[in-house]
Motif scaffolding. Structure first.
Motif, PDB file in Angstrom:
ATOM      1  N   THR A  47       0.827  -1.203   0.000  1.00 30.71           N
ATOM      2  CA  THR A  47       0.000   0.000   0.000  1.00 30.71           C
ATOM      3  C   THR A  47       0.863   1.256   0.000  1.00 30.71           C
ATOM      4  N   LEU A  48       1.938   1.248   0.784  1.00 34.22           N
ATOM      5  CA  LEU A  48       2.837   2.403   0.816  1.00 34.22           C
ATOM      6  C   LEU A  48       3.501   2.632  -0.532  1.00 34.22           C
ATOM      7  N   GLU A  49       3.918   1.560  -1.203  1.00 33.24           N
ATOM      8  CA  GLU A  49       4.545   1.694  -2.512  1.00 33.24           C
ATOM      9  C   GLU A  49       3.573   2.285  -3.525  1.00 33.24           C
ATOM     10  N   GLN A  50       2.312   1.883  -3.461  1.00 30.56           N
ATOM     11  CA  GLN A  50       1.304   2.412  -4.383  1.00 30.56           C
ATOM     12  C   GLN A  50       1.023   3.887  -4.109  1.00 30.56           C
ATOM     13  N   GLN A  51       0.934   4.261  -2.852  1.00 33.65           N
ATOM     14  CA  GLN A  51       0.541   5.622  -2.487  1.00 33.65           C
ATOM     15  C   GLN A  51       1.670   6.637  -2.570  1.00 33.65           C
ATOM     16  N   SER A  52       2.883   6.231  -2.299  1.00 32.85           N
ATOM     17  CA  SER A  52       3.945   7.221  -2.180  1.00 32.85           C
ATOM     18  C   SER A  52       5.143   6.967  -3.077  1.00 32.85           C
ATOM     19  N   ASN A  53       5.046   5.973  -3.960  1.00 36.19           N
ATOM     20  CA  ASN A  53       6.129   5.671  -4.899  1.00 36.19           C
ATOM     21  C   ASN A  53       7.458   5.436  -4.177  1.00 36.19           C
ATOM     22  N   ILE A  54       7.411   4.689  -3.086  1.00 34.62           N
ATOM     23  CA  ILE A  54       8.623   4.340  -2.343  1.00 34.62           C
ATOM     24  C   ILE A  54       9.243   3.118  -3.011  1.00 34.62           C
ATOM     25  N   THR A  55      10.385   3.298  -3.645  1.00 34.75           N
ATOM     26  CA  THR A  55      11.077   2.183  -4.280  1.00 34.75           C
ATOM     27  C   THR A  55      12.560   2.264  -3.945  1.00 34.75           C
ATOM     28  N   GLY A  56      13.248   1.152  -4.076  1.00 34.67           N
ATOM     29  CA  GLY A  56      14.689   1.129  -3.837  1.00 34.67           C
ATOM     30  C   GLY A  56      15.070   1.214  -2.379  1.00 34.67           C
TER      31      GLY A  56
END
Length: 147
Positions: free
Chosen positions: A22-31
């Protein structure tokens, strides 16, 4: 001190994987590797939010840790950047015409230098895998080192 990167309404049955997705979808947290804490208790795999005492209205702390990476050199003319935690290949650095003899990260890990038997050294962006510079020599290049 930090900054708010996301706000979400989670169900108490959610696991670490649910929160991270959910966090990756909402805030584009990658790497990055995300660590989720409720007070001083960390949400770990196999446990739900309810298991660590999270109830409606609870605040969680998200700590982002840059994922460790490894760079490898290959005889096939490529170098590869790997996520050390997952074992996933993040980028294949293609562009040398002969074996890559060495590959290394810059001190801040933002760049990769490769050296090749094709008489070139290359500088790559470690985040995108894009070749930034090609350095030509008259003989095989065995190493390329950042100073």
């Amino acid at each position: 001190s930090g900054k708010m990167v996301a706000m979400l309404e989670a169900q108490s049955s959610w696991t670490l994987g649910d929160v991270q997705a959910t966090l990756e979808q909402q805030s584009n947290i990658t790497g990055s590797q995300a660590r989720v804490l409720h007070g001083e208790t960390e949400l770990v795999r196999g446990r739900s939010l309810a298991d660590i005492g999270v109830s409606d209205g609870s605040e969680l702390t998200l700590v982002l840790v840059k994922a460790l990476r490894v760079v490898t050199a290959s005889k096939d003319g490529t170098a590869m950047i790997w996520n050390a935690s997952s074992g996933e290949c993040v980028h294949t650095l293609q562009g040398h015409a002969a074996a890559v003899a060495s590959a290394q990260f810059s001190r801040d890990a933002s760049l990769v230098a490769t050296a090749s038997a094709d008489k070139t050294a290359k500088v790559w962006c470690a985040e995108t895998g894009k070749c930034l510079h090609t350095l030509m020599d008259v003989r095989q290049v065995l190493t390329a080192i950042f100073a």
